[in-house]
Design a protein around this motif. Structure first.
Motif, PDB file in Angstrom:
ATOM      1  N   VAL A   1      10.055   0.520  14.271  1.00 37.67           N
ATOM      2  CA  VAL A   1      11.006   0.407  12.915  1.00 37.67           C
ATOM      3  C   VAL A   1      10.518  -1.073  12.641  1.00 37.67           C
ATOM      4  CG1 VAL A   1      12.902   0.034  14.172  1.00 37.67           C
ATOM      5  CG2 VAL A   1      12.923   0.629  11.716  1.00 37.67           C
ATOM      6  N   LEU A   2      10.535  -1.324  11.244  1.00 33.86           N
ATOM      7  CA  LEU A   2      10.337  -2.773  10.611  1.00 33.86           C
ATOM      8  C   LEU A   2      11.746  -2.946  10.349  1.00 33.86           C
ATOM      9  CD1 LEU A   2       7.015  -2.671   8.778  1.00 33.86           C
ATOM     10  CD2 LEU A   2       7.367  -3.147  11.360  1.00 33.86           C
ATOM     11  N   ILE A   3      12.389  -4.169  10.776  1.00 34.18           N
ATOM     12  CA  ILE A   3      13.712  -4.413  10.475  1.00 34.18           C
ATOM     13  C   ILE A   3      13.662  -5.522   9.456  1.00 34.18           C
ATOM     14  CG2 ILE A   3      16.284  -4.960  10.994  1.00 34.18           C
ATOM     15  CD1 ILE A   3      15.831  -3.392  13.559  1.00 34.18           C
ATOM     16  N   THR A   4      13.975  -5.557   8.059  1.00 32.74           N
ATOM     17  CA  THR A   4      13.933  -6.801   7.368  1.00 32.74           C
ATOM     18  C   THR A   4      15.247  -7.282   6.863  1.00 32.74           C
ATOM     19  OG1 THR A   4      11.711  -5.914   6.753  1.00 32.74           O
ATOM     20  CG2 THR A   4      12.528  -7.650   5.432  1.00 32.74           C
ATOM     21  N   GLY A   5      16.287  -7.821   7.554  1.00 31.46           N
ATOM     22  CA  GLY A   5      17.494  -8.324   7.011  1.00 31.46           C
ATOM     23  C   GLY A   5      18.640  -7.234   7.361  1.00 31.46           C
ATOM     24  N   PRO A   6      19.867  -7.585   6.956  1.00 31.69           N
ATOM     25  CA  PRO A   6      20.822  -6.382   7.183  1.00 31.69           C
ATOM     26  C   PRO A   6      20.916  -5.385   6.325  1.00 31.69           C
ATOM     27  CG  PRO A   6      21.849  -8.837   6.339  1.00 31.69           C
ATOM     28  CD  PRO A   6      19.931  -8.567   6.184  1.00 31.69           C
ATOM     29  N   SER A   7      21.605  -4.272   6.778  1.00 29.70           N
ATOM     30  CA  SER A   7      21.668  -3.122   5.833  1.00 29.70           C
ATOM     31  C   SER A   7      22.273  -3.193   4.549  1.00 29.70           C
ATOM     32  CB  SER A   7      22.616  -2.033   6.647  1.00 29.70           C
ATOM     33  OG  SER A   7      23.112  -1.295   5.790  1.00 29.70           O
TER      34      SER A   7
END
Lengths: 230, 472, 211
Positions: free
Chosen positions: C180-186
């Motif tokens: 998974v690529l996580i780019t900042g908060p939800s």
């Protein structure tokens, strides 16, 4: 359309070209490029009209067209129409390179930006969709207008939005077409311009039609008319 | 076009609040896209589009090969691929699996493909609870409505609409602050994620060389849908295929920017099967449902098959001056906007809504923004020709056809053409050069009536260009 | 069988035979820019902060541990079993629960804990994205269920962007069931296009770069 409804556009275009030293001919046999039929899904009928066009202009050195949508029809869609007729297709290809939308002719063939025009006015330029997206016309008319003495050009925001004409679309979906035109006119009003300039008579007819309906004093002019002004 | 289509367009145009909501929301998305693909920000943008188009073209033209490769790789990683012809087969598969596993609760993440097959309705009909977890989709599920937009499903709802829906369906006190509304949805959904037996997702991409699906989202609901329950089912159209994981370096750069102006969405998941080996969490079972539902019907047409390149970004909707006026619910099927206008006739037949290909001014803005360069205007024109041919076959719209045949004949006979034009001018009302508001009754034919309903007509000039030219 | 019917229709529609070879696909487009580490770090931090995430840079692992200790003060925390977190001494911090290998136990814990602490396999500088591969050391839910996510990453794992990632990792599926690529908060803008953070995933994210 120019012939029957906006003859002054044709005359203006001829004026500008003659002043640049060109000999202008108007083959009387010409009628229409066939776009209305093509646009409505009647390709066989469009082919009939296109063939007449090919015949009428077969020997022309250069064909200058005061309309983005007609030019686009000829240089982009004629080939599509005759995919299955190699002979006619060849004639289409031979013709395509000689067909020019008016502003492109001035800039790319005549090689001029300043045609010596003068017109005191505040104008805004409407980019007709065919010219903009199919012919890549954007800077050209603005360069031409920049040399018109006394003219102030103001850009619309948002820019590049369709006026809502779209050929038979305007009468098949009139309410929608009108709504799109009114959005365009809002943008025009925000510029404070007194005249809307475009290089497509169909856009001008749509925009002027709605302006007139709303009782506005803003007028529309074809690019050729502006460039012919002295 | 059908009266229904006309009526939906009319009622949307009449609704001033809706007009504002649609125009503003799409305007925002449109501007954000422009910012993130600007030459200074993404200099490679046009190259990436060309690459994406070439990869999609190759994939679609060899789709059988990639479907088989995909299946092999999914199975190699412990998953299963289920090919489904239509909505019934998808439902049957989910139902039978649910029965076998004694599953009762399903959570879903956003998937237009599942909308296409009415999955929720069908599952509910069989008494399975299937809850949408994406906030916008959840709101719509409670309201029993279809998505309004491919990417922003609840675009047409105000916070007051949402407050009403929540109060009525969730029995919570009236709450109009979006942050608090989101918190309500979050806590309802949290329970569902953790209790669900099955998670159903869509897939933005199917990756053949990896047997993987790719899911992009901002909320985290797709991650939870695919990581919390023990069973994950991904439902995707067969056309979502790309050949290699490395192609994501191209597609991921285009998708987020084209859709919402985000270089990447918050979460991008690359999922290739059930949890592996010693991995602690993740589903035990992984299924990819590959759906046809008419896609194979588009393949034989070499020009129109590019409709299948679509990566469902929604950019065409946001930029379309027609969509921005008539909104998603005017369209007859789940897919709206320009892409909907070309997919619907091809899936449902041109006679499903014969007016649809004509509901466009052919401005070309959609083609300009499409990340995979689908020539939508060209396909619309071909569909118009298909409609005309169908009308001829069925004997419909004879008057229109006759008009164009006469037009074509007259346009090949200049003298007749000019004469007819002059006659029309002669009858046009005189107006001192002012534009015309009304025409005499015998001229009041449908097209003129339609024109005059919204705008004035140009007056016929005293002399035509032809006449003036001869005099020069 | 549907599979056979569908594949048959695909082939017929395309004019292809079963098992027919395919032409070469267009080469995958991978362009890795040359960017020095300091620029990568500052770009990454700017991107994350523009998304309302927090970043911190510490010179040493010990400082990272101290930062984390302060950040989780008065709160409950669950940490993944990442070796790098062990190296930093973070797993030994008093209010950190770790070492869990049971799926259900981990899930219940994550659902009731304030902060999830993880490392990351890579960070993409140009988008400010954490890249996390699911493994026995890094479970999925630690970075997903708790309302705050804290990631501690050594700087050498910072890549320029997607192109470099897929160049290093052309077949992620061989390594893991979930990358998974996580780019900042939800976040969401589903209601009137108004931005709300922390919808289902963490509403707060902090990335600590060590070195």
């Amino acid at each position: 359309m120019v012939d029957q409804l906006f003859p002054q556009v044709g005359l203006a275009m001829a004026d500008v070209l003659e002043r640049l030293g060109y000999q202008v001919d108007f083959p009387e046999g010409q009628t229409c490029c066939g776009q209305p039929a093509f646009n409505s899904g009647y390709r066989a009928e469009a082919r009939t009209v296109a063939k007449h066009f090919l015949k009428t202009f077969r020997d022309a050195e250069a064909i200058v067209v005061p309309s983005g949508s007609c030019t686009s029809m000829i240089v982009h869609h004629y080939a599509e129409l005759f995919q299955k007729e190699p002979e006619t297709l060849a004639r289409v290809h031979a013709l395509e390179t000689r067909v020019w939308e008016f502003s492109k002719f001035l800039l790319e063939v005549a090689g001029v930006e300043d045609v010596g025009a003068r017109m005191e006015d505040i104008v805004t330029f409407h980019d007709g969709c065919h010219a903009l997206r199919e012919l890549g016309v954007k800077d050209g008319p603005r360069r031409l207008l920049s040399h018109v003495r006394g003219l102030e050009l103001r850009e619309m925001t948002p820019a590049e939005e369709c006026c809502g004409f779209g050929g038979t679309f305007s009468v098949k979906f009139p309410e929608l077409s009108g709504a799109m035109a009114r959005t365009k006119i809002d943008a025009i009003l925000r510029t404070g311009a007194r005249t809307v300039v475009s290089l497509d008579p169909s856009c001008l007819m749509q925009i002027q039609g709605v302006l007139s309906r709303t009782g506005s004093n803003i007028r529309t002019m074809h690019l050729a008319e502006v460039l012919a002004s002295r | 076009m059908s009266a229904e289509f006309d009526q939906k367009i009319h009622s949307t145009l009449e609704d001033a609040n809706l007009q504002l909501a649609i125009y503003t929301a799409t305007g925002r998305l449109k501007e954000k896209r422009i910012e993130t693909v600007a030459p200074g920000v993404l200099p490679d943008y046009q190259e990436l589009r060309t690459q994406a188009n070439a990869v999609k073209k190759h994939t679609i033209e060899n789709l059988d090969h990639y479907l088989e490769e995909f299946q092999r790789n999914v199975e190699a990683h412990g998953g299963k691929v289920i090919f489904c012809e239509d909505a019934t087969e998808v439902t049957d598969f989910v139902l039978s699996l649910a029965r076998e596993r004694a599953a009762h609760l399903i959570v879903k993440s956003k998937s237009m493909t599942t909308e296409e097959v009415d999955l929720n309705e069908r599952l509910e009909h069989h008494h399975l609870e299937s809850v949408e977890s994406d906030l916008g989709e959840y709101i719509l599920q409670l309201a029993h409505e279809r998505p309004y937009h491919i990417v922003a499903p609840a675009l047409h709802k105000t916070r007051y609409d949402v407050a009403k829906i929540f109060t009525e369906r969730l029995h919570v006190p009236n709450e109009t602050v979006p942050e608090k509304q989101t918190a309500i949805a979050r806590s309802v959904m949290r329970e569902k994620f953790l209790a669900a037996d099955i998670g159903i997702s869509g897939a933005n991409f199917l990756v053949a060389d990896s047997g993987a699906i790719v899911l992009v989202e901002n909320e985290g609901n797709a991650r939870l849908t695919t990581s919390a329950p023990k069973i994950h089912i991904a439902v995707a159209g067969i056309e979502k295929m790309i050949p290699r994981a490395q192609d994501l370096a191209t597609f991921l750069k285009l998708l987020g920017r084209s859709a919402t102006g985000q270089p990447l969405t918050v979460y991008t998941s690359f999922l290739s099967g059930p949890r592996r080996g010693e991995e602690i969490d993740g589903p035990d079972e992984f299924y990819v449902v590959l759906l046809d539902n008419g896609r194979t019907r588009l393949l034989p047409d070499r020009d129109k098959r590019q409709s299948l390149y679509c990566i469902r970004c929604g950019a065409c909707l946001n930029t379309c001056p027609v969509y921005r006026k008539i909104g998603g619910h005017s369209f007859p099927w789940v897919y709206s906007g320009p892409i909907g206008a070309i997919l619907t006739p091809q899936f449902m037949g041109v006679n499903h809504e014969p007016g649809l290909p004509f509901a466009s001014s052919l401005c070309g803005a959609c083609y300009e923004v499409c990340p995979v360069k689908i020539d939508i205007p060209k396909i619309l024109l071909e569909l118009r020709s298909d409609v005309a041919k169908s009308n001829v076959r069925e004997g419909r719209k004879r008057m229109e056809r006759l008009t164009f045949r006469v037009f074509a004949w007259a346009a090949s006979h200049p003298r007749i053409y000019t004469m007819a034009a002059r006659m029309a001018s002669a009858f046009s009302p005189s107006s001192n050069g002012r534009w015309i508001r009304k025409v005499p009754f015998f001229m009041n034919v449908a097209p003129l009536r339609a024109w005059l309903s919204e705008r004035d007509l140009p007056p016929a000039p005293p002399k035509s260009f032809r006449q003036l030219w001869r005099r020069r | 069988m549907s599979r056979d019917r569908i594949l048959h229709r695909v082939r017929t529609g395309l004019g292809r035979g079963a098992g027919q070879a395919i032409p070469d696909p267009p080469s995958a487009r991978i362009r890795i820019p040359e960017v020095d580490m300091e620029t990568r770090i500052s770009t990454m931090r700017a991107r994350i902060e523009a998304l309302a995430g927090k970043t911190c840079r510490t010179a040493t692992a010990t400082e990272a541990r101290d930062y984390v200790r302060a950040a989780i003060e008065g709160k409950t925390a669950v940490a993944s079993n990442a070796p790098y977190l062990e190296e930093c001494g973070i797993l030994n911090l008093p209010n950190v629960r770790t070492g869990i290998t049971s799926r259900d136990e981990l899930r219940d814990l994550c659902a009731t804990t304030d902060i999830g602490i993880t490392s990351a396999d890579y960070v993409l500088a140009d988008t400010g994205s954490l890249v996390m591969l699911s493994s026995p050391q890094e479970a999925r839910l630690v970075s997903l269920l708790p309302p705050m996510h804290l990631a501690v990453v050594p700087r050498h794992r910072i890549l320029t962007g997607l192109d470099e990632l897929f160049s290093l990792l052309p077949r992620p599926a061989e390594q893991t069931s979930c990358m998974v690529l996580i780019t900042g908060p939800s976040r969401t803008a589903d209601i009137e296009q108004i931005l709300v953070r922390g919808v289902h995933g963490p509403g707060e994210i902090t990335v600590v770069i060590v070195g």
